[in-house]
Design an enzyme around this catalytic site. Structure first.
Site, PDB file in Angstrom:
ATOM      1  N   SER A 151      55.765  34.202  76.101  1.00  0.00           N
ATOM      2  CA  SER A 151      56.878  34.647  75.319  1.00  0.00           C
ATOM      3  C   SER A 151      56.784  36.372  75.449  1.00  0.00           C
ATOM      4  O   SER A 151      57.878  36.882  75.346  1.00  0.00           O
ATOM      5  CB  SER A 151      57.029  34.244  74.058  1.00  0.00           C
ATOM      6  OG  SER A 151      56.942  32.807  74.080  1.00  0.00           O
ATOM      7  N   HIS A 178      59.945  32.763  82.168  1.00  0.00           N
ATOM      8  CA  HIS A 178      60.141  32.700  80.778  1.00  0.00           C
ATOM      9  C   HIS A 178      61.209  31.650  80.495  1.00  0.00           C
ATOM     10  O   HIS A 178      62.333  32.109  80.634  1.00  0.00           O
ATOM     11  CB  HIS A 178      60.399  34.021  80.030  1.00  0.00           C
ATOM     12  CG  HIS A 178      60.510  33.875  78.362  1.00  0.00           C
ATOM     13  ND1 HIS A 178      61.365  34.773  77.757  1.00  0.00           N
ATOM     14  CD2 HIS A 178      59.837  33.133  77.904  1.00  0.00           C
ATOM     15  CE1 HIS A 178      61.173  34.350  76.543  1.00  0.00           C
ATOM     16  NE2 HIS A 178      60.194  33.477  76.593  1.00  0.00           N
ATOM     17  N   GLU A 227      64.092  33.761  82.349  1.00  0.00           N
ATOM     18  CA  GLU A 227      63.783  35.264  82.702  1.00  0.00           C
ATOM     19  C   GLU A 227      62.691  35.128  83.620  1.00  0.00           C
ATOM     20  O   GLU A 227      61.714  34.533  83.620  1.00  0.00           O
ATOM     21  CB  GLU A 227      63.386  35.776  81.401  1.00  0.00           C
ATOM     22  CG  GLU A 227      64.390  36.338  80.513  1.00  0.00           C
ATOM     23  CD  GLU A 227      64.188  37.093  79.235  1.00  0.00           C
ATOM     24  OE1 GLU A 227      64.326  38.502  79.139  1.00  0.00           O
ATOM     25  OE2 GLU A 227      63.337  36.542  78.549  1.00  0.00           O
ATOM     26  N   ASN A 229      63.438  38.743  73.958  1.00  0.00           N
ATOM     27  CA  ASN A 229      62.894  38.763  72.972  1.00  0.00           C
ATOM     28  C   ASN A 229      62.680  39.872  72.234  1.00  0.00           C
ATOM     29  O   ASN A 229      62.398  40.237  71.194  1.00  0.00           O
ATOM     30  CB  ASN A 229      61.386  37.860  72.854  1.00  0.00           C
ATOM     31  CG  ASN A 229      61.842  36.451  72.985  1.00  0.00           C
ATOM     32  OD1 ASN A 229      62.629  35.805  72.462  1.00  0.00           O
ATOM     33  ND2 ASN A 229      60.581  35.827  73.183  1.00  0.00           N
TER      34      ASN A 229
HETATM   35  P1  NAI Z   1      52.409  23.966  72.651  1.00  0.00           P
HETATM   36  O1  NAI Z   1      51.283  24.164  71.498  1.00  0.00           O
HETATM   37  O2  NAI Z   1      53.538  23.067  72.001  1.00  0.00           O
HETATM   38  O3  NAI Z   1      51.957  23.611  73.766  1.00  0.00           O
HETATM   39  C1  NAI Z   1      50.595  24.330  74.354  1.00  0.00           C
HETATM   40  C2  NAI Z   1      50.020  23.038  75.206  1.00  0.00           C
HETATM   41  O4  NAI Z   1      49.074  23.816  75.959  1.00  0.00           O
HETATM   42  C3  NAI Z   1      49.171  22.000  74.202  1.00  0.00           C
HETATM   43  O5  NAI Z   1      49.730  20.568  74.637  1.00  0.00           O
HETATM   44  C4  NAI Z   1      47.694  22.402  74.609  1.00  0.00           C
HETATM   45  O6  NAI Z   1      46.976  21.332  74.559  1.00  0.00           O
HETATM   46  C5  NAI Z   1      47.807  22.810  76.138  1.00  0.00           C
HETATM   47  N1  NAI Z   1      46.698  23.796  76.321  1.00  0.00           N
HETATM   48  C6  NAI Z   1      46.012  24.558  75.492  1.00  0.00           C
HETATM   49  N2  NAI Z   1      45.134  25.049  76.347  1.00  0.00           N
HETATM   50  C7  NAI Z   1      44.972  24.311  77.763  1.00  0.00           C
HETATM   51  C8  NAI Z   1      44.150  24.584  78.660  1.00  0.00           C
HETATM   52  N3  NAI Z   1      43.293  25.339  78.748  1.00  0.00           N
HETATM   53  N4  NAI Z   1      44.372  23.632  79.827  1.00  0.00           N
HETATM   54  C9  NAI Z   1      45.444  22.809  79.799  1.00  0.00           C
HETATM   55  N5  NAI Z   1      46.320  22.725  78.544  1.00  0.00           N
HETATM   56  C10 NAI Z   1      45.892  23.548  77.632  1.00  0.00           C
HETATM   57  O7  NAI Z   1      53.155  25.317  72.920  1.00  0.00           O
HETATM   58  P2  NAI Z   1      54.488  25.697  73.331  1.00  0.00           P
HETATM   59  O8  NAI Z   1      55.452  25.787  72.376  1.00  0.00           O
HETATM   60  O9  NAI Z   1      54.816  24.731  74.347  1.00  0.00           O
HETATM   61  O10 NAI Z   1      54.243  27.115  74.075  1.00  0.00           O
HETATM   62  C11 NAI Z   1      53.487  27.231  75.254  1.00  0.00           C
HETATM   63  C12 NAI Z   1      53.832  28.538  75.871  1.00  0.00           C
HETATM   64  O11 NAI Z   1      55.300  28.826  75.997  1.00  0.00           O
HETATM   65  C13 NAI Z   1      53.462  29.597  75.186  1.00  0.00           C
HETATM   66  O12 NAI Z   1      53.216  30.819  75.952  1.00  0.00           O
HETATM   67  C14 NAI Z   1      54.617  30.101  74.216  1.00  0.00           C
HETATM   68  O13 NAI Z   1      54.655  31.649  73.902  1.00  0.00           O
HETATM   69  C15 NAI Z   1      55.659  29.980  75.388  1.00  0.00           C
HETATM   70  N6  NAI Z   1      56.866  29.693  74.935  1.00  0.00           N
HETATM   71  C16 NAI Z   1      57.331  28.938  73.758  1.00  0.00           C
HETATM   72  C17 NAI Z   1      58.649  28.631  73.573  1.00  0.00           C
HETATM   73  C18 NAI Z   1      58.959  27.947  72.567  1.00  0.00           C
HETATM   74  O14 NAI Z   1      59.996  27.901  71.794  1.00  0.00           O
HETATM   75  N7  NAI Z   1      58.001  26.995  71.804  1.00  0.00           N
HETATM   76  C19 NAI Z   1      59.806  29.553  74.187  1.00  0.00           C
HETATM   77  C20 NAI Z   1      59.342  30.371  75.434  1.00  0.00           C
HETATM   78  C21 NAI Z   1      58.086  30.315  75.717  1.00  0.00           C
END
Ligand code: NAI
Ligand code: CAA
Length: 696
Positions: free
Chosen positions: A407, A428, A440, A478
């Site tokens: 993000s 993104h 993005e 953002n």
């Molecule tokens: P989340 O916490 O729901 O999911 C992250 C996942 O990554 C978890 O299931 C975890 O087990 C997995 N994970 C962590 N380390 C790992 C590894 N080494 N190998 C494989 N899997 C691994 O987080 P979310 O919300 O999906 O965010 C993910 C990314 O997307 C972040 O960088 C966030 O900033 C970005 N993002 C999030 C948005 C949102 O609204 N939630 C919008 C746009 C981007």
């Protein structure tokens, strides 16, 4: 005679063919050409019937939108269609591709319609802030009834040839050689069939009125504030009360009113902005790489959403998670999306199972060795992301594209964990990633052109609207959100309640207010960011602690049942929270602020000024290539009402000089936050507006 329209006689059938690539839009030359050819064919004794057909990929997809806002030369489209309808010889419209808007109105004015089985037809004018202005509102309901016609015109979504035939809008469907089939059909028909009687033949006026009332109810919630839907309903209603020719006059007047409105200017701007955002220098210099398989690392909110978007686009996905439990949850997250669709009847279990055959879950990075692209969506922590990229670098094939869904983080600081930083970009997505249209595409300096082009080809495959963004904190969206979010916090501390601010946004046309949006996303995310930024925060900047105080109570928004709003018993819509108002009052009194009242107009003026001023900075720094890219970002990623065109288009319509004057007024209160962007100052000094920068 113009080249764009030709007439050839195939024995006794005159074939009028429109050839105006790419979509056979009905510009002046086409309108004049059709009319001239029609007159010649009608006067030709050897001709018994006439076929109108489009060459290339489609029957006309509508009026030429680039002509809107200019003085349009005669003949106008309604006149051309009236000639078709009153022609003494049967006219058959032969439809293929997307027969839309004025194109479909030509078909409706023709005596018979034959369509290729894959054709789609529709009246999408509402998406341009308009209504069908060439007889469509009067002819369509007479052919298929009010309910179906209103659905077609208010949703604006094209329908299949089969659905159109079932509704009585198409006489025959054919597969294969459309031209030949249309000539055969034209040889069979003998009579000129009037589609529109002077007075309506409708029998059941009560049912018709009930359909009008239902449509009215729908638009007051889903299309609130928009002019065109109301006028569409008024025109459809006129069928009950007025003869055809008077209904046409009303339709014309309504069309002109809509055309003169800022809403249609905003929506037409959005139409072209959306198409121009995909035209980036990298994609013009290089072909995209092959993209047939995708890897996704992380199966949380975003990883699962991205996976669903890819599966829906027919791309096989290998998802990687940390351990067995996490990958089971990742798969579950994907299935949950489909299960909801199955429960709502929007997908069958069979369709779900077919899509899931494209999905592979794994905890072994080696399973990514053959994929063409990997998108990382793990926790938003640089150390975690770097570790993932280091592993990916070891296993993925040469030539595979690497992308991060971060993000905020700098892509260079992630890609430097690999030996191939030129193969890394940011992608993104927005949450929920299977639904939100914006993507993005973050382009670091080192990224190879064909890697960037592949990002854009992925967007197309997933039906996303891509915007190129520079590699700077928060990219375009953002970054600007951060700024107007602070502006909202200032207003809150100075006297506005979060609910007044959200209501002003709803009235402006946003689907939800910023505080409701924060509650939905989770207040802890912003809190973490603010804590991380605290050591480097400029002590001269004004800092509002309201959100921090709310978080200190463990109120993180919807997921905890409480944030800026209270969500009783898991409700999705929050109610006002007197305790939040007490927190705000307490903070004000500790800072010695006497609350002042803010009108909805002032709230919006400040909010938009913060947005546009930061938009100017984003442009000045080259993070966005042009103002219309910022518009696309906010319309497709942040709920900015499409009928207002986007923040930069809105600023043009509001007046850039006036907006600068507002900013200079606010600057007197807080010169740090409200420093006018030099780009805006220069633009106003040169008498320019954002549209000039789009053209430049
Ligand atoms: P989340 O916490 O729901 O999911 C992250 C996942 O990554 C978890 O299931 C975890 O087990 C997995 N994970 C962590 N380390 C790992 C590894 N080494 N190998 C494989 N899997 C691994 O987080 P979310 O919300 O999906 O965010 C993910 C990314 O997307 C972040 O960088 C966030 O900033 C970005 N993002 C999030 C948005 C949102 O609204 N939630 C919008 C746009 C981007
Ligand atoms: N007028 C002028 N240009 C048009 C156009 C139109 N009606 N429709 C599409 N184009 C242009 C696009 O801007 C694009 O140009 P560039 O290549 O320079 O960017 C090009 O045609 C191809 O368009 P797409 O990239 O959108 O191609 P696609 O295959 O993805 O989609 C389409 C094709 C479904 C026809 C889509 O372009 C579309 O929805 N067009 C608009 C249709 C429409 O709204 N028609 C109603 C017009 S208003 C009207 O007709 C009023 C009336 O009643 C008289």
């Amino acid at each position: 005679m113009f080249d764009q329209v030709t007439r050839t006689n195939e024995q006794n059938i005159a074939v009028i063919e429109i050839n105006n690539p790419p979509v056979n839009a009905l510009g002046y030359a086409v309108r004049k050409g059709i009319l001239d050819c029609l007159k010649v064919a009608e006067a030709d004794d050897a001709v018994t019937a006439i076929v109108i057909i489009g060459s290339g990929r489609t029957f006309p997809a509508g009026a030429d939108i680039t002509e809107f806002g200019t003085v349009m030369k005669e003949p106008h489209l309604p006149e051309v269609i009236d000639h078709i309808e009153s022609c003494s010889k049967p006219v058959v419209a032969a439809l293929h591709g997307t027969a839309l808007g004025g194109g479909f109105e030509i078909a409706l004015g023709s005596h018979y319609r034959i369509a290729d089985a894959n054709a789609r037809v529709g009246l999408p004018e509402v998406h341009l802030g308009l209504l069908p202005g060439a007889g469509g509102t009067q002819r369509l309901p007479r052919l298929c009834g009010a309910a179906f016609a209103l659905d077609v015109m208010l949703k604006g979504t094209p329908i299949s040839a089969k659905a159109a035939k079932d509704a009585g809008l198409i006489d025959r469907i054919t597969k294969g050689d459309l031209r030949r089939a249309a000539i055969t059909f034209a040889n069979e028909v003998r009579t000129v069939r009037k589609t529109c009687d002077e007075t309506s033949q409708l029998k059941d006026h009560a049912a018709y009125r009930a359909d009008l009332a239902a449509a009215h109810k729908m638009i007051t919630t889903r299309m609130k504030g928009q002019i065109a839907p109301l006028k569409i309903i008024a025109c459809v209603e006129a069928i009950l009360e007025k003869p055809f020719h008077e209904g046409r006059q009303l339709e014309r007047q309504c069309f002109m009113d809509c055309m003169a409105s800022d809403q249609s200017k905003g929506m037409i701007h959005a139409f072209f902005a959306e198409r121009s955002s995909a035209k980036v220098p990298e994609a013009s210099r290089a072909e995209p790489r092959i993209l047939e398989t995708l890897g996704v690392v992380g199966g949380g909110t975003m990883g699962a959403g991205i996976t669903v978007a890819a599966l829906n686009g027919g791309l096989p996905v290998t998802m990687i998670e940390r351990d067995t439990e996490s990958i089971a949850r990742g798969r579950g997250n994907v299935e949950k999306v489909y299960d909801r669709l199955v429960a709502k009847g929007r997908m069958t279990t069979n369709e779900k199972n077919t899509l899931m055959t494209l999905y592979t879950g794994s905890t072994n990075y080696n399973d990514l060795s053959n994929v063409d692209m990997v998108i990382e969506a793990v926790f938003e922590r640089l150390d975690v992301k770097r570790a993932v990229f280091e592993k990916l670098d070891k296993v993925i094939k040469p030539g595979a594209v690497l992308a991060s869904n971060t993000s905020y983080l700098n892509i260079d600081s992630i890609s430097s964990a690999t030996k191939r930083p030129d193969q890394v970009i940011g992608l993104h997505f927005f949450s929920p990633a299977n639904i939100m249209k914006l993507l993005e595409i973050v382009v670091p300096e080192q990224a190879a052109d064909d890697v960037v082009a592949t990002g854009f080809s992925l967007a197309k495959r997933l039906r996303k609207v891509p915007v190129r963004a520079g590699n700077a904190t928060g990219f375009i969206g953002n970054r600007i959100l951060g700024k107007y979010g602070v502006c909202a916090a200032h207003m809150m501390e100075d006297g506005a309640t979060p609910y007044e601010i959200d209501n002003a946004l709803l009235d402006f046309g946003y689907p939800m207010g910023i505080h409701a949006m924060y509650d939905l996303a989770g207040l802890d995310i912003g809190w973490d960011n603010r804590k991380a930024a605290a050591p480097t925060r400029d002590p001269d900047t004004r800092y509002v602690t309201i959100a921090d105080r709310i978080c200190e109570n463990g109120w993180f928004g919807q997921k905890t049942g409480r944030g800026f709003y209270i969500y009783k018993d898991g409700a999705r819509r929050g109610s006002h929270d007197p305790e939040v108002l007490s927190i705000i009052a307490d903070i004000r009194s500790k800072k010695g602020i006497t609350p002042k009242s803010f009108s909805a107009t002032e709230i919006m003026e400040r909010y938009l000024a913060a947005m546009v001023n930061e938009g100017c900075e984003v442009l000045r720094e080259g993070v966005a290539l042009k103002p219309s890219d910022i518009d696309v970002t906010f319309v497709y990623g942040y709920g900015f009402p499409r009928y207002r065109g986007g923040p930069m288009k809105y600023a043009d319509m509001y007046g850039v000089q006036k907006m600068l004057t507002n900013i200079q007024k606010y600057e007197k209160e807080d010169p740090v936050f409200w420093k006018p962007s030099q780009l805006l100052v220069d633009m106003v000094a040169q008498g320019k507006e954002f549209e000039d920068l789009n053209k430049g």
